[in-house]
Design an enzyme around this catalytic site. Sequence first.
Site, PDB file in Angstrom:
ATOM      1  N   ASN A   1       0.861  -1.181   0.000  1.00  0.00           N
ATOM      2  CA  ASN A   1       0.000   0.000   0.000  1.00  0.00           C
ATOM      3  C   ASN A   1       0.895   1.227   0.000  1.00  0.00           C
ATOM      4  O   ASN A   1       1.974   1.215   0.589  1.00  0.00           O
ATOM      5  CB  ASN A   1      -0.891  -0.002   1.253  1.00  0.00           C
ATOM      6  CG  ASN A   1      -2.009   1.021   1.145  1.00  0.00           C
ATOM      7  OD1 ASN A   1      -2.918   0.857   0.351  1.00  0.00           O
ATOM      8  ND2 ASN A   1      -1.928   2.080   1.930  1.00  0.00           N
ATOM      9  N   ARG A   2       0.433   2.276  -0.658  1.00  0.00           N
ATOM     10  CA  ARG A   2       1.243   3.498  -0.765  1.00  0.00           C
ATOM     11  C   ARG A   2       1.638   3.995   0.625  1.00  0.00           C
ATOM     12  O   ARG A   2       2.780   4.393   0.856  1.00  0.00           O
ATOM     13  CB  ARG A   2       0.431   4.564  -1.510  1.00  0.00           C
ATOM     14  CG  ARG A   2       1.217   5.721  -2.024  1.00  0.00           C
ATOM     15  CD  ARG A   2       0.399   6.491  -3.045  1.00  0.00           C
ATOM     16  NE  ARG A   2      -0.949   6.777  -2.545  1.00  0.00           N
ATOM     17  CZ  ARG A   2      -1.300   7.885  -1.895  1.00  0.00           C
ATOM     18  NH1 ARG A   2      -0.419   8.825  -1.681  1.00  0.00           N
ATOM     19  NH2 ARG A   2      -2.536   8.057  -1.472  1.00  0.00           N
ATOM     20  N   THR A   3       0.714   3.940   1.570  1.00  0.00           N
ATOM     21  CA  THR A   3       1.029   4.340   2.945  1.00  0.00           C
ATOM     22  C   THR A   3       1.424   3.098   3.729  1.00  0.00           C
ATOM     23  O   THR A   3       0.600   2.205   3.958  1.00  0.00           O
ATOM     24  CB  THR A   3      -0.216   4.980   3.609  1.00  0.00           C
ATOM     25  OG1 THR A   3      -0.883   5.776   2.638  1.00  0.00           O
ATOM     26  CG2 THR A   3       0.141   5.809   4.804  1.00  0.00           C
TER      27      THR A   3
ATOM     28  N   SER B   1     -17.853  -7.360  -7.830  1.00  0.00           N
ATOM     29  CA  SER B   1     -19.042  -6.788  -7.186  1.00  0.00           C
ATOM     30  C   SER B   1     -19.375  -7.506  -5.894  1.00  0.00           C
ATOM     31  O   SER B   1     -19.177  -8.710  -5.765  1.00  0.00           O
ATOM     32  CB  SER B   1     -20.256  -6.873  -8.104  1.00  0.00           C
ATOM     33  OG  SER B   1     -21.397  -6.407  -7.409  1.00  0.00           O
TER      34      SER B   1
ATOM     35  N   LYS C   1     -19.293  -5.396 -15.780  1.00  0.00           N
ATOM     36  CA  LYS C   1     -19.462  -4.820 -14.437  1.00  0.00           C
ATOM     37  C   LYS C   1     -20.163  -3.465 -14.504  1.00  0.00           C
ATOM     38  O   LYS C   1     -20.990  -3.118 -13.653  1.00  0.00           O
ATOM     39  CB  LYS C   1     -18.096  -4.684 -13.742  1.00  0.00           C
ATOM     40  CG  LYS C   1     -18.146  -3.938 -12.403  1.00  0.00           C
ATOM     41  CD  LYS C   1     -18.902  -4.738 -11.360  1.00  0.00           C
ATOM     42  CE  LYS C   1     -19.306  -4.074 -10.073  1.00  0.00           C
ATOM     43  NZ  LYS C   1     -18.717  -2.937  -9.541  1.00  0.00           N
TER      44      LYS C   1
ATOM     45  N   HIS D   1     -23.732  -4.077 -14.932  1.00  0.00           N
ATOM     46  CA  HIS D   1     -24.230  -4.500 -13.606  1.00  0.00           C
ATOM     47  C   HIS D   1     -24.540  -3.277 -12.748  1.00  0.00           C
ATOM     48  O   HIS D   1     -25.599  -3.178 -12.130  1.00  0.00           O
ATOM     49  CB  HIS D   1     -23.173  -5.384 -12.920  1.00  0.00           C
ATOM     50  CG  HIS D   1     -23.388  -5.549 -11.448  1.00  0.00           C
ATOM     51  ND1 HIS D   1     -23.079  -4.560 -10.527  1.00  0.00           N
ATOM     52  CD2 HIS D   1     -23.926  -6.560 -10.723  1.00  0.00           C
ATOM     53  CE1 HIS D   1     -23.400  -4.969  -9.317  1.00  0.00           C
ATOM     54  NE2 HIS D   1     -23.916  -6.168  -9.398  1.00  0.00           N
ATOM     55  N   ASN D   2     -23.611  -2.338 -12.731  1.00  0.00           N
ATOM     56  CA  ASN D   2     -23.817  -1.152 -11.889  1.00  0.00           C
ATOM     57  C   ASN D   2     -24.976  -0.300 -12.382  1.00  0.00           C
ATOM     58  O   ASN D   2     -25.744   0.239 -11.587  1.00  0.00           O
ATOM     59  CB  ASN D   2     -22.538  -0.315 -11.843  1.00  0.00           C
ATOM     60  CG  ASN D   2     -21.552  -0.850 -10.824  1.00  0.00           C
ATOM     61  OD1 ASN D   2     -21.519  -2.042 -10.571  1.00  0.00           O
ATOM     62  ND2 ASN D   2     -20.745   0.011 -10.250  1.00  0.00           N
TER      63      ASN D   2
ATOM     64  N   GLU E   1     -27.933  -1.903 -11.235  1.00  0.00           N
ATOM     65  CA  GLU E   1     -27.997  -1.646  -9.775  1.00  0.00           C
ATOM     66  C   GLU E   1     -28.664  -0.282  -9.513  1.00  0.00           C
ATOM     67  O   GLU E   1     -29.546  -0.170  -8.661  1.00  0.00           O
ATOM     68  CB  GLU E   1     -26.568  -1.682  -9.232  1.00  0.00           C
ATOM     69  CG  GLU E   1     -26.376  -1.236  -7.794  1.00  0.00           C
ATOM     70  CD  GLU E   1     -24.880  -1.136  -7.455  1.00  0.00           C
ATOM     71  OE1 GLU E   1     -24.160  -2.141  -7.615  1.00  0.00           O
ATOM     72  OE2 GLU E   1     -24.425  -0.047  -7.036  1.00  0.00           O
TER      73      GLU E   1
ATOM     74  N   ARG F   1     -38.058  15.394 -40.615  1.00  0.00           N
ATOM     75  CA  ARG F   1     -36.627  15.428 -40.975  1.00  0.00           C
ATOM     76  C   ARG F   1     -36.465  15.681 -42.477  1.00  0.00           C
ATOM     77  O   ARG F   1     -35.575  16.398 -42.916  1.00  0.00           O
ATOM     78  CB  ARG F   1     -35.945  14.108 -40.586  1.00  0.00           C
ATOM     79  CG  ARG F   1     -35.845  13.890 -39.085  1.00  0.00           C
ATOM     80  CD  ARG F   1     -35.243  12.518 -38.751  1.00  0.00           C
ATOM     81  NE  ARG F   1     -33.840  12.457 -39.098  1.00  0.00           N
ATOM     82  CZ  ARG F   1     -33.327  11.611 -39.975  1.00  0.00           C
ATOM     83  NH1 ARG F   1     -34.106  10.771 -40.622  1.00  0.00           N
ATOM     84  NH2 ARG F   1     -32.038  11.623 -40.230  1.00  0.00           N
TER      85      ARG F   1
HETATM   86  C1  6PG Z   1     -20.694  -3.339  -6.407  1.00  0.00           C
HETATM   87  C2  6PG Z   1     -21.081  -1.879  -6.456  1.00  0.00           C
HETATM   88  C3  6PG Z   1     -19.922  -0.981  -6.279  1.00  0.00           C
HETATM   89  C4  6PG Z   1     -20.241   0.502  -6.403  1.00  0.00           C
HETATM   90  C5  6PG Z   1     -21.102   1.051  -5.340  1.00  0.00           C
HETATM   91  C6  6PG Z   1     -21.258   2.561  -5.354  1.00  0.00           C
HETATM   92  O1  6PG Z   1     -21.020  -3.999  -7.375  1.00  0.00           O
HETATM   93  O2  6PG Z   1     -20.107  -3.804  -5.423  1.00  0.00           O
HETATM   94  O3  6PG Z   1     -21.635  -1.609  -7.693  1.00  0.00           O
HETATM   95  O4  6PG Z   1     -18.994  -1.336  -7.268  1.00  0.00           O
HETATM   96  O5  6PG Z   1     -19.071   1.193  -6.356  1.00  0.00           O
HETATM   97  O6  6PG Z   1     -22.351   0.471  -5.394  1.00  0.00           O
HETATM   98  O7  6PG Z   1     -21.657   3.063  -6.583  1.00  0.00           O
HETATM   99  P1  6PG Z   1     -22.189   4.577  -6.681  1.00  0.00           P
HETATM  100  O8  6PG Z   1     -21.378   5.397  -5.736  1.00  0.00           O
HETATM  101  O9  6PG Z   1     -21.980   4.997  -8.078  1.00  0.00           O
HETATM  102  O10 6PG Z   1     -23.631   4.505  -6.266  1.00  0.00           O
END
Ligand code: 6PG
Length: 496
Positions: free
Chosen positions: A45-47, A141, A198, A201-202, A205, A459
Amino acid sequence: MTDATSPSPERSSDGRDVGLVGLAVMGQNLVLNLAEHGYRVSVYNRTTETTDEFVARQEFGDHIVGYETIEQMVASLSRPRRIILLVKAGVVVDKVIESLTPFLDDGDIIIDGGNSLYTDSTRRQTALADHGIHFVGAGVSGGEEGARNGPSIMPGGASQAWPHIKDMLQAISAKAGPGQDEPCCDWVGPEGAGHYVKMIHNGIEYGDMQVLAEAYALMSAQGQSNSEMATTFDQWNQGRLKSYLVEITSEILAHTDDDGVSTIDVILDAAGQKGTGKWTVISAMELGQPMMLVAEAVGARMVSSFVETRAQAQQLLPGPTDGAGSDLELTLDDIGDAIYAAKLISYAQGFMTLDAASSEFEWNLDLGSVAKLWRAGCIIRAVFLDDIARAYAEQPDLENLLFDPFFVDALSSAVGGLRRTVVAATAAGLAVPAYASALTFYDGFRTARGSANLIQAQRDYFGAHTYERLDKPRGEWFHTDWVGSGGAAVSGSYSA
Ligand code: 6PG
């Protein structure tokens, strides 16, 4: 400490199994997960204090060893070296890669497990291939809990890496299926395909969260208490809506602060976002795919952030003034149907986008396999993903999820409730952007003859953009002289 349940096939006695850079909470939890599965992890880790504190506190002994420099960490690893990055997406990933590459050799592997933009992952794979390094962009995720106990992992990029990382990533991933033994981790495709999946997926979400927030708003408007709503969400979680997000929504609504106040009631109604929902919508638009429910979810978070402006607007802008809809009387069944139908439509839109991306980027994505990766570990995990996986298993070339018999039946039974919910909410002046968007898409999608003929005529009128005709074969383009003498449309080799 437990023994390795799935040791790496390439484990050699002269080096450690895997390196990990980035000891924020996700990184720490993933390291613990790896160690629990018997992997010897070298961390950096950087720190350095963070590394020292973490290593001192963990319970896996020398399965986890910290290093003060990247060079030392790399030198500790057996070959091909496998290094996971869990650092902030964006420029930090490039910086870490830059500091790693001088110490890496041909065939070594970098796995970026952050929420990177898929185009960055494609770029990084190409650039690292020039140095003989295999780059993997892996969507991960499941949040903190998933990282520790089994996330859903979506790896893509340099496929040469897969045989060297498959056992390890599948060992630490969530498991699903009838025997709970099918890893929610499989190779997704080349370039940025893993991060693309992913990202979608988000986006989904965001949509799921908005759909649930609208149900909460409607039930609140009907006078339900938080604990009553918690019970309703809990009941919904026993059936077709069973999912992680419904489960946590019930728990959130039941939660009280130490002083007995409902926690949900004191949280500012301004939603944050880090950008993956927005990226999803941008990409869907670029691919010509109407991922509109997610677009509305992103927009709703934006509107929510205008806290002071909304307070002013509430004073100035009237809602329904004729009394219509003032008594919102929706049944819980209607609201449950609205959630379910909106989700069915949102997932169909998401898979349309994945399908389009697969063709556009020549990734050959296996959509059924993607659905399987999301069955456990991830934030959108839900029983309903089994139905999507089954639909694609039965018809791998399924044109659209909404054409699958299960979806047709499910929507037929739920869309009436969605419609009643949108009508009642709108009449009462309550915003339901996700439900309204889902319903509008549904009605537009099932309309064989729509109104875009007028748009084509407009158009052609103002820009001579030409149009196709119902009485001529597709692909023949026509222009009308709308303001001149009229008469027959002129065909020709026009471009649309
Ligand atoms: C996951 C989530 C994660 C994501 C948060 C926050 O699959 O574990 O998608 O990757 O970073 O849910 O996302 P937002 O800040 O954009 O709501």
